[in-house]
Design a protein around this motif. Structure first.
Motif, PDB file in Angstrom:
ATOM      1  N   SER A  46      10.152  18.937  -1.012  1.00 38.30           N
ATOM      2  CA  SER A  46       9.912  19.972  -0.010  1.00 38.30           C
ATOM      3  C   SER A  46       9.583  19.342   1.350  1.00 38.30           C
ATOM      4  N   ILE A  47       9.743  20.164   2.392  1.00 41.43           N
ATOM      5  CA  ILE A  47       9.407  19.698   3.743  1.00 41.43           C
ATOM      6  C   ILE A  47       7.921  19.361   3.822  1.00 41.43           C
ATOM      7  N   ASN A  48       7.079  20.192   3.185  1.00 39.48           N
ATOM      8  CA  ASN A  48       5.637  19.930   3.197  1.00 39.48           C
ATOM      9  C   ASN A  48       5.307  18.568   2.589  1.00 39.48           C
ATOM     10  N   THR A  49       6.034  18.212   1.536  1.00 38.31           N
ATOM     11  CA  THR A  49       5.808  16.908   0.910  1.00 38.31           C
ATOM     12  C   THR A  49       6.206  15.781   1.861  1.00 38.31           C
ATOM     13  N   VAL A  50       7.317  15.970   2.581  1.00 39.15           N
ATOM     14  CA  VAL A  50       7.734  14.969   3.569  1.00 39.15           C
ATOM     15  C   VAL A  50       6.660  14.804   4.637  1.00 39.15           C
ATOM     16  N   ILE A  51       6.135  15.937   5.133  1.00 37.45           N
ATOM     17  CA  ILE A  51       5.093  15.893   6.168  1.00 37.45           C
ATOM     18  C   ILE A  51       3.857  15.162   5.655  1.00 37.45           C
ATOM     19  N   THR A  52       3.503  15.431   4.386  1.00 39.05           N
ATOM     20  CA  THR A  52       2.344  14.748   3.785  1.00 39.05           C
ATOM     21  C   THR A  52       2.587  13.245   3.692  1.00 39.05           C
ATOM     22  N   HIS A  53       3.807  12.866   3.270  1.00 40.14           N
ATOM     23  CA  HIS A  53       4.144  11.438   3.191  1.00 40.14           C
ATOM     24  C   HIS A  53       4.043  10.783   4.569  1.00 40.14           C
ATOM     25  N   ARG A  54       4.549  11.450   5.595  1.00 34.26           N
ATOM     26  CA  ARG A  54       4.536  10.878   6.948  1.00 34.26           C
ATOM     27  C   ARG A  54       3.100  10.737   7.463  1.00 34.26           C
ATOM     28  N   ARG A  55       2.267  11.705   7.103  1.00 29.98           N
ATOM     29  CA  ARG A  55       0.855  11.633   7.513  1.00 29.98           C
ATOM     30  C   ARG A  55       0.184  10.436   6.828  1.00 29.98           C
ATOM     31  N   ASN A  56       0.488  10.242   5.540  1.00 30.66           N
ATOM     32  CA  ASN A  56      -0.097   9.110   4.814  1.00 30.66           C
ATOM     33  C   ASN A  56       0.417   7.772   5.343  1.00 30.66           C
ATOM     34  N   ILE A  57       1.698   7.747   5.707  1.00 31.73           N
ATOM     35  CA  ILE A  57       2.285   6.525   6.268  1.00 31.73           C
ATOM     36  C   ILE A  57       1.582   6.146   7.569  1.00 31.73           C
ATOM     37  N   ALA A  58       1.392   7.150   8.427  1.00 30.04           N
ATOM     38  CA  ALA A  58       0.724   6.901   9.712  1.00 30.04           C
ATOM     39  C   ALA A  58      -0.703   6.403   9.494  1.00 30.04           C
ATOM     40  N   ARG A  59      -1.385   6.980   8.511  1.00 31.40           N
ATOM     41  CA  ARG A  59      -2.768   6.577   8.239  1.00 31.40           C
ATOM     42  C   ARG A  59      -2.827   5.157   7.706  1.00 31.40           C
ATOM     43  N   LYS A  60      -1.908   4.817   6.797  1.00 32.18           N
ATOM     44  CA  LYS A  60      -1.940   3.491   6.194  1.00 32.18           C
ATOM     45  C   LYS A  60      -1.496   2.387   7.151  1.00 32.18           C
ATOM     46  N   LEU A  61      -0.463   2.671   7.938  1.00 33.86           N
ATOM     47  CA  LEU A  61       0.104   1.631   8.805  1.00 33.86           C
ATOM     48  C   LEU A  61      -0.422   1.690  10.229  1.00 33.86           C
ATOM     49  N   GLN A  62      -1.053   2.812  10.594  1.00 31.52           N
ATOM     50  CA  GLN A  62      -1.486   3.015  11.986  1.00 31.52           C
ATOM     51  C   GLN A  62      -0.296   2.932  12.942  1.00 31.52           C
ATOM     52  N   ILE A  63       0.824   3.454  12.487  1.00 36.90           N
ATOM     53  CA  ILE A  63       2.041   3.530  13.304  1.00 36.90           C
ATOM     54  C   ILE A  63       2.459   4.992  13.328  1.00 36.90           C
ATOM     55  N   HIS A  64       2.654   5.530  14.527  1.00 35.99           N
ATOM     56  CA  HIS A  64       2.894   6.964  14.643  1.00 35.99           C
ATOM     57  C   HIS A  64       4.251   7.306  15.260  1.00 35.99           C
ATOM     58  N   ALA A  67       0.817  -1.207   0.000  1.00 34.47           N
ATOM     59  CA  ALA A  67       0.000   0.000   0.000  1.00 34.47           C
ATOM     60  C   ALA A  67       0.848   1.252   0.000  1.00 34.47           C
ATOM     61  N   LEU A  68       2.131   1.107   0.323  1.00 34.09           N
ATOM     62  CA  LEU A  68       3.013   2.269   0.367  1.00 34.09           C
ATOM     63  C   LEU A  68       3.624   2.523  -1.012  1.00 34.09           C
ATOM     64  N   SER A  69       3.812   3.801  -1.288  1.00 35.24           N
ATOM     65  CA  SER A  69       4.511   4.163  -2.529  1.00 35.24           C
ATOM     66  C   SER A  69       6.013   4.044  -2.296  1.00 35.24           C
ATOM     67  N   ASP A  70       6.780   4.061  -3.377  1.00 36.25           N
ATOM     68  CA  ASP A  70       8.238   4.000  -3.246  1.00 36.25           C
ATOM     69  C   ASP A  70       8.757   5.175  -2.443  1.00 36.25           C
ATOM     70  N   ARG A  71       8.175   6.347  -2.673  1.00 35.92           N
ATOM     71  CA  ARG A  71       8.635   7.533  -1.964  1.00 35.92           C
ATOM     72  C   ARG A  71       8.323   7.439  -0.471  1.00 35.92           C
ATOM     73  N   GLU A  72       7.181   6.852  -0.148  1.00 38.11           N
ATOM     74  CA  GLU A  72       6.829   6.685   1.263  1.00 38.11           C
ATOM     75  C   GLU A  72       7.792   5.724   1.943  1.00 38.11           C
ATOM     76  N   ARG A  73       8.224   4.680   1.207  1.00 39.07           N
ATOM     77  CA  ARG A  73       9.222   3.769   1.777  1.00 39.07           C
ATOM     78  C   ARG A  73      10.537   4.504   2.020  1.00 39.07           C
ATOM     79  N   ASP A  74      10.906   5.392   1.092  1.00 42.90           N
ATOM     80  CA  ASP A  74      12.137   6.172   1.256  1.00 42.90           C
ATOM     81  C   ASP A  74      12.052   7.057   2.497  1.00 42.90           C
TER      82      ASP A  74
END
Length: 319
Positions: free
Chosen positions: A279-297, A251-258
């Motif tokens: 950008s930092i905003n993009t990193v924050i968005t990726h981390r938010r999506n990661i937390a939502r998908k994995l339920q790991i914070h 469910a994770l994208s390659d960038r989210e894995r990075d």
């Protein structure tokens, strides 16, 4: 003078009661019946299905008021819950009506001051009943849900701590008014004196009840809350291990894995952004999506996830 003896499992139950008759009320709340002969505290508790350690914790605390149970993991929450539920039943169903009957027999209801005394008692009874019913409706079911490993999400013990306050002010006021202002003949005075004695005892009972809730029960629930949270995390991690984490990984994208790899390596958001040329905003968005998908914070949770799913080698992780 305060009794400083700390009672132990091998002590005879009868000696404990002879030393401190005030714990007779506590026996019923723990579900311990009379007729235990010369059995020890441990034998008596075992015979009645009561956790010995928790029984002695409450007894020693109320008798000596010396020991803190803030970090005591041996306290049995089910035993404490049963004790508090039974204490409420004792006070609401027996003690409140009993004192009211004593008051009625001890004063002249035709006297204006006597009627005011009864009115004050009714106000007190209503207040204590409302307080205890709140706990029975809100706190006790929540604690049972924790015991069942299915905690309610809209409540926690800190909400109880903020709500919990002394409810015996009116009882003290009632006692002082009787002593200072209520006249009586010699016959009624004897009854009134006996009633006052019971009111004093109940004032002490309420104080001990509140202390047990604040200093033993509340810390125990706080520990149980933390334990349930840890169990949930362990369950999620276990699920990832046994499933191989493939569904979540896919469910994770390659960038989210990075981004996960960067977090595991201890990088801050800006460092991850610079490393991945985003950008930092993009990193924050990726981390938010990661937390939502994995339920790991947490970074620790992501580290375990990354190791389990082969995103990083465990030898490269600083533990």
């Amino acid at each position: 003078m305060k009794n400083v003896k700390m009672y132990e499992p091998q002590d005879k139950m009868i000696m404990l009661i002879k030393d401190n008759y005030s714990i007779l009320q506590a026996l019923g709340s723990f579900g311990i019946n009379m007729g235990f002969g010369d059995k020890t505290v441990a034998e008596t508790c075992q015979m009645n299905g009561v956790d010995t350690y928790t029984f002695l914790a409450v007894v020693n605390f109320t008798i000596n008021d010396l020991t803190s149970y803030e970090d005591d993991e041996q306290i049995s929450v089910p035993t404490l819950l049963h004790y508090l539920e039974a204490s409420h039943a004792y006070y609401l169903d027996f003690q409140l009506p009993f004192i009211r009957r004593e008051l009625q027999e001890s004063i002249n209801e035709e006297d204006h001051l006597g009627r005011l005394i009864l009115k004050l008692y009714e106000e007190y009874a209503q207040e204590i009943r409302r307080h205890m019913k709140y706990e029975e409706k809100t706190l006790f079911p929540y604690v049972q849900s924790l015991i069942d490993k299915q905690p309610a999400t809209d409540y926690n013990i800190e909400m109880f701590s903020k709500h919990h306050e002394s409810t015996d002010k009116k009882l003290r006021e009632l006692k002082l008014l009787i002593i200072k202002y209520l006249p009586s003949d010699s016959h009624l005075n004897n009854k009134l004196t006996a009633t006052l004695y019971d009111i004093y005892n109940n004032e002490e009972w309420l104080s001990q009840h509140a202390k047990v809730e604040d200093h033993i029960f509340t810390p125990a629930i706080r520990r149980l809350e933390n334990q349930v949270k840890q169990d949930d995390v362990a369950k999620n991690i276990s699920s990832m291990v046994f499933k191989g984490g493939q569904e979540n990984t896919d469910a994770l994208s390659d960038r989210e894995r990075d981004v996960i790899i960067g977090v595991v390596q201890g990088m801050q958001n800006k460092e991850i952004a610079d490393h991945l040329c985003i950008s930092i905003n993009t990193v924050i968005t990726h981390r938010r999506n990661i937390a939502r998908k994995l339920q790991i914070h947490s970074p620790a949770g992501l580290t375990i996830y990354a190791i389990v799913n082969g995103l990083v080698d465990i030898s490269s992780v600083k533990l």
